[in-house]
Design a protein around this motif. Structure first.
Motif: not given
Length: 416
Positions: A204-207, A222-225, A292-295
């Motif tokens: 989730v933190q990676s998008g 997904e790329p973030g996963s 990228e998308k938080g912590n």
């Protein structure tokens, strides 16, 4: 739903009762008898005291505490539901949709309305985990968050600056590299390769995402996963954390408690254990590093549910109301059993050394552990493929694409 109910009821053939380990209590002939089942022997002494207090306030109700170990809990619950011998009240987790959809749990909305209880008194993510199809099927017990614990003594010994709130994943890697350059005796980073304390957070933190808001689609491909898994493997490749073989032999927390690691990604459920360690005064907590998308932290937690076939529902509701109320939450918080989901009781949760404010901050910004009707099935798929990725049997790309397909197939099956 009919298929699911049939599958659960088929457990009756096993004639296996929901295990009872507590001796039968002797009460008056007019007493209402209730059974209450849990799975954690560590929490059993606290709940024995809670039940004793409840019975003092409700002398017409006798409660028998049952303990069924986690390894047997769900199998025996299914069989007992089919044999109509399940406990009146029992612990429930993210598998709640499975039981609620099959009509096996009592909806609590009417009881809440009658007693004027507002769910706003509880942490929102915990309330959401107890709901299904717009109805409340459980009362929140507690919640758990994920953060990073570190050994201050190690950082001080090797002259590396301690982690601070607002730090990034890159900052963490840099500190780990500094520690590795100065000592080959410790692992700079430790984690347990299970969903909640590690990779579900990073996805989730990676998008990426495990399930979308509808619960009908997975984003594991997904790329973030993929990036989240790639970064964990990279930490292993760089020698900044143990490889999968080491972590399968010895849990990350055990290595940390043996002073073989500087930083540990871990859930709040281990806070008490860390705080009471011989070097507990040297252990601190800090929010996870920013990606990228938080912590954001995965928020887990249990709830109290009522058997839809309970013969004494008003008494069972009294018990659930007490278990999820101020006094029972205070007793658990003071023993550092759980961070209370009841906001007013969080004041009672303290650690001797570790700053628990970090845990509460993670709860405020976290997201619920994802779930659906067949959560047990797709969780196993994720666990299996994650293990293959970490063992280098599959690349992060290969493993995530395979996960994506199999988990989506299970989610599609839920809709039929």
């Amino acid at each position: 739903m009919k298929k699911m109910l049939t599958a659960i009821l088929s457990g009756a053939a096993a004639l296996s009762l929901f295990a009872c380990t507590a001796p039968e209590k002797v009460g008056s002939a007019s007493s209402v008898k209730l059974t209450f089942c849990i799975w954690d022997e560590v929490q059993q002494p606290v709940f024995e005291r809670i039940i004793e207090k409840f019975e003092e306030e409700n002398p017409d109700i006798d409660v028998e505490l049952q303990l069924t170990p986690w390894s047997q809990y769900w199998t025996k619950l299914d069989a007992a539901m089919g044999a109509d011998s399940a406990a009146d009240v029992f612990w429930m987790n993210t598998f709640l949709p499975k039981y609620a959809s099959a009509g096996l749990l009592e909806a609590l909305d009417g009881y809440l309305e009658k007693d004027g209880i507002s769910m706003d008194a509880y942490v929102a993510s915990s309330v959401g985990m107890c709901r299904y199809d717009g109805r409340q099927y459980g009362m929140p017990k507690g919640l758990d968050t994920v953060q990073l614990f570190y050994n201050k003594e190690i950082f001080r010994e090797y002259g590396v600056e301690e982690p601070k709130p607002g730090w990034t994943w890159e900052d963490m890697v840099k500190k780990a590299e500094e520690l590795k350059a100065k000592s080959s005796e410790i692992y700079p980073i430790l984690m347990e390769l299970d969903p909640q304390p590690s990779y579900f957070n990073f996805i989730v933190q990676s998008g990426g995402y495990i399930l979308d808001e509808s619960g009908k689609k997975t984003g594991l491909g997904e790329p973030g996963s993929i990036e989240a898994y790639r970064d964990i493997v990279e930490l292993m490749d760089q020698g900044l954390m143990p490889d999968a073989r080491v972590l399968s032999d010895t849990k990350g927390t055990d290595l940390f408690l043996s002073k073989k690691g500087a930083m540990l990604f871990m859930g709040s459920w281990k806070c008490s254990l860390l705080d009471q360690a011989g070097f507990g005064d040297q252990i601190a907590a800090v929010p996870m590093p920013l990606r990228e998308k938080g912590n954001q932290s995965v928020i887990g937690g249990l709830s109290y549910a009522m058997n839809a076939n309970c013969k004494n529902k008003e008494a069972a509701w009294k018990l659930i109301r007490y278990l999820s109320g101020e006094e029972a939450n205070r007793m658990q918080a003071e023993e550092k059993i759980d961070i209370p989901a009841l906001k007013s009781a969080q004041q009672y949760y303290h650690a001797e050394h570790i700053d628990t404010a970090v845990l509460f901050e993670a709860a405020d910004s976290g997201f619920p552990y994802p779930t659906s009707l067949l959560a047990a099935d797709w969780n196993q798929v994720i666990s299996d493929y994650s293990g293959k990725i970490f063992a280098k049997e599959l690349s992060p790309e290969e493993g995530c694409r395979a996960m994506q397909k199999e988990v989506q197939d299970i989610l599609d099956k839920e809709q039929t």
